[in-house]
Scaffold this motif. Sequence first.
Motif, mmCIF file in Angstrom:
data_model
loop_
_atom_site.group_PDB
_atom_site.id
_atom_site.type_symbol
_atom_site.label_atom_id
_atom_site.label_comp_id
_atom_site.label_asym_id
_atom_site.label_seq_id
_atom_site.Cartn_x
_atom_site.Cartn_y
_atom_site.Cartn_z
ATOM 1 N N ALA A 192 89.559 26.950 0.395
ATOM 2 C CA ALA A 192 89.261 28.475 0.127
ATOM 3 C C ALA A 192 87.991 28.665 0.316
ATOM 4 O O ALA A 192 87.591 29.698 0.905
ATOM 5 C CB ALA A 192 89.724 28.743 -1.464
ATOM 6 N N MET A 193 87.145 27.808 -0.302
ATOM 7 C CA MET A 193 85.548 28.016 -0.145
ATOM 8 C C MET A 193 85.394 27.653 1.495
ATOM 9 O O MET A 193 84.155 28.606 1.872
ATOM 10 C CB MET A 193 84.701 26.781 -0.807
ATOM 11 N N GLY A 194 85.980 27.200 2.239
ATOM 12 C CA GLY A 194 85.766 26.852 3.702
ATOM 13 C C GLY A 194 86.103 28.204 4.545
ATOM 14 O O GLY A 194 85.839 28.316 5.600
ATOM 15 N N SER A 195 86.863 29.041 3.856
ATOM 16 C CA SER A 195 87.155 30.512 4.561
ATOM 17 C C SER A 195 85.867 31.380 4.499
ATOM 18 O O SER A 195 85.940 32.377 5.100
ATOM 19 C CB SER A 195 88.527 31.062 3.977
ATOM 20 N N PHE A 196 84.950 30.950 3.582
ATOM 21 C CA PHE A 196 83.546 31.800 3.851
ATOM 22 C C PHE A 196 82.798 31.141 4.838
ATOM 23 O O PHE A 196 82.242 29.901 4.562
ATOM 24 C CB PHE A 196 82.855 31.783 2.372
ATOM 25 N N ALA A 197 82.533 32.013 5.652
ATOM 26 C CA ALA A 197 81.400 31.460 6.851
ATOM 27 C C ALA A 197 80.094 31.542 6.397
ATOM 28 O O ALA A 197 79.597 32.456 5.536
ATOM 29 C CB ALA A 197 81.455 32.395 8.116
ATOM 30 N N SER A 198 79.365 30.294 6.409
ATOM 31 C CA SER A 198 78.060 30.313 5.904
ATOM 32 C C SER A 198 77.164 29.642 6.953
ATOM 33 O O SER A 198 77.405 29.015 7.942
ATOM 34 C CB SER A 198 78.068 29.330 4.758
ATOM 35 N N GLY A 199 75.747 29.919 6.763
ATOM 36 C CA GLY A 199 74.862 29.097 7.584
ATOM 37 C C GLY A 199 74.712 27.628 7.013
ATOM 38 O O GLY A 199 75.497 27.092 6.357
ATOM 39 N N VAL A 200 73.987 26.958 8.011
ATOM 40 C CA VAL A 200 73.927 25.239 7.724
ATOM 41 C C VAL A 200 72.574 25.212 7.502
ATOM 42 O O VAL A 200 71.694 25.624 8.320
ATOM 43 C CB VAL A 200 74.522 24.421 9.001
ATOM 44 N N THR A 201 71.907 24.265 6.377
ATOM 45 C CA THR A 201 70.953 24.141 6.067
ATOM 46 C C THR A 201 70.590 22.637 6.175
ATOM 47 O O THR A 201 71.684 21.902 5.816
ATOM 48 C CB THR A 201 70.496 24.894 4.828
ATOM 49 N N VAL A 202 69.576 22.179 6.142
ATOM 50 C CA VAL A 202 69.214 20.785 5.981
ATOM 51 C C VAL A 202 67.895 21.006 4.842
ATOM 52 O O VAL A 202 66.826 21.714 5.044
ATOM 53 C CB VAL A 202 68.760 19.993 6.967
ATOM 54 N N ILE A 203 68.200 20.477 3.820
ATOM 55 C CA ILE A 203 67.111 20.443 2.464
ATOM 56 C C ILE A 203 66.051 19.278 2.928
ATOM 57 O O ILE A 203 66.768 18.100 3.114
ATOM 58 C CB ILE A 203 68.005 20.320 1.125
ATOM 59 N N THR A 204 65.046 19.448 2.828
ATOM 60 C CA THR A 204 63.833 18.560 3.137
ATOM 61 C C THR A 204 62.774 18.332 1.742
ATOM 62 O O THR A 204 62.662 19.321 1.126
ATOM 63 C CB THR A 204 63.274 18.440 4.423
ATOM 64 N N THR A 205 62.354 17.057 1.689
ATOM 65 C CA THR A 205 61.327 16.910 0.565
ATOM 66 C C THR A 205 60.784 15.743 0.943
ATOM 67 O O THR A 205 61.145 14.759 1.792
ATOM 68 C CB THR A 205 61.917 16.846 -0.679
ATOM 69 N N LYS A 206 59.545 15.431 0.251
ATOM 70 C CA LYS A 206 58.860 14.012 0.571
ATOM 71 C C LYS A 206 58.500 13.680 -0.977
ATOM 72 O O LYS A 206 57.675 14.261 -1.602
ATOM 73 C CB LYS A 206 57.709 14.433 1.123
ATOM 74 N N SER A 207 59.036 12.324 -1.032
ATOM 75 C CA SER A 207 58.878 11.595 -2.492
ATOM 76 C C SER A 207 58.601 10.231 -2.018
ATOM 77 O O SER A 207 59.004 9.661 -1.021
ATOM 78 C CB SER A 207 60.180 12.022 -3.337
ATOM 79 N N ASN A 208 57.479 9.823 -3.040
ATOM 80 C CA ASN A 208 57.028 8.603 -2.709
ATOM 81 C C ASN A 208 56.571 8.157 -1.404
ATOM 82 O O ASN A 208 56.904 6.986 -0.837
ATOM 83 C CB ASN A 208 58.327 7.415 -3.239
ATOM 84 N N GLY A 209 56.055 9.033 -0.901
ATOM 85 C CA GLY A 209 55.549 8.776 0.581
ATOM 86 C C GLY A 209 56.503 8.962 1.957
ATOM 87 O O GLY A 209 56.120 8.554 2.823
ATOM 88 N N ASP A 210 58.009 9.223 1.421
ATOM 89 C CA ASP A 210 58.935 9.010 2.387
ATOM 90 C C ASP A 210 59.477 10.354 2.626
ATOM 91 O O ASP A 210 59.724 11.226 1.403
ATOM 92 C CB ASP A 210 59.993 8.086 2.060
ATOM 93 N N ILE A 211 59.843 10.861 3.683
ATOM 94 C CA ILE A 211 60.733 12.191 3.897
ATOM 95 C C ILE A 211 62.163 12.158 3.661
ATOM 96 O O ILE A 211 62.646 11.159 4.284
ATOM 97 C CB ILE A 211 60.270 12.595 5.302
ATOM 98 N N HIS A 212 62.764 12.823 2.926
ATOM 99 C CA HIS A 212 64.348 12.773 2.942
ATOM 100 C C HIS A 212 64.854 14.250 3.221
ATOM 101 O O HIS A 212 64.337 15.236 3.307
ATOM 102 C CB HIS A 212 64.552 12.547 1.239
ATOM 103 N N GLY A 213 66.100 14.202 3.980
ATOM 104 C CA GLY A 213 66.853 15.371 4.060
ATOM 105 C C GLY A 213 68.224 15.207 4.010
ATOM 106 O O GLY A 213 68.895 14.118 3.738
ATOM 107 N N MET A 214 68.952 16.242 3.619
ATOM 108 C CA MET A 214 70.349 16.373 3.328
ATOM 109 C C MET A 214 70.918 17.747 3.919
ATOM 110 O O MET A 214 70.314 18.766 3.591
ATOM 111 C CB MET A 214 70.548 16.382 1.801
ATOM 112 N N THR A 215 72.138 17.562 4.556
ATOM 113 C CA THR A 215 72.689 18.829 5.021
ATOM 114 C C THR A 215 73.413 19.685 3.784
ATOM 115 O O THR A 215 74.000 18.982 2.920
ATOM 116 C CB THR A 215 73.998 18.589 6.215
#
Length: 163
Positions: free
Chosen positions: A16-39
């Motif tokens: 049901a939730m997949g029937s809603f078209a959405s954009g795709v994002t990658v969330i990014t941040t930097k903690s403890n000197g490393d860059i992290h990302g998540m779709t």
Amino acid sequence: MEKIEQTIDDRLFRQAMGSFASGVTVITTKSNGDIHGMTANAFMSISLQPKLIAISVDHRAKMLEHIREAKKFAVNILSDQQKEMSMYFAGQLKEKRAISFEELQGVPVLPKSATSIACQLYNEHEAGDHTIFIGEVLGITLEKEAPLVFHGGQYKKIVPAIN
């Protein structure tokens, strides 16, 4: 208010939730000197004054603690040329890659995204098995790129409607 209970299995809910078209994002941040990302596709605007957006992060995701540590994050709205970035940050591509990042207001962002939005953590709220992070917008880059779309479990591109 009367509570209504109905058994809805996880698969039906996802469909049901997949029937809603959405954009795709990658969330990014930097903690403890490393860059992290998540779709993620759980993203929305919240307020114009102040300028606030929201993202939703699963409690099992490592990104949860990275955002809490950094107190800043970016939402990179992917262009239709960045499907591979989405797959990589979703853990669907297993081989390690060298990813280039730029910086926006001290937050790492993905170059060539349709839009990147850098935020300062404004608030957070637990909601079921996710935490909703509200970010106050610090900066925006906007490219003239078509967005990557996700619908029905598949990546799609926007095609202009025929009039």
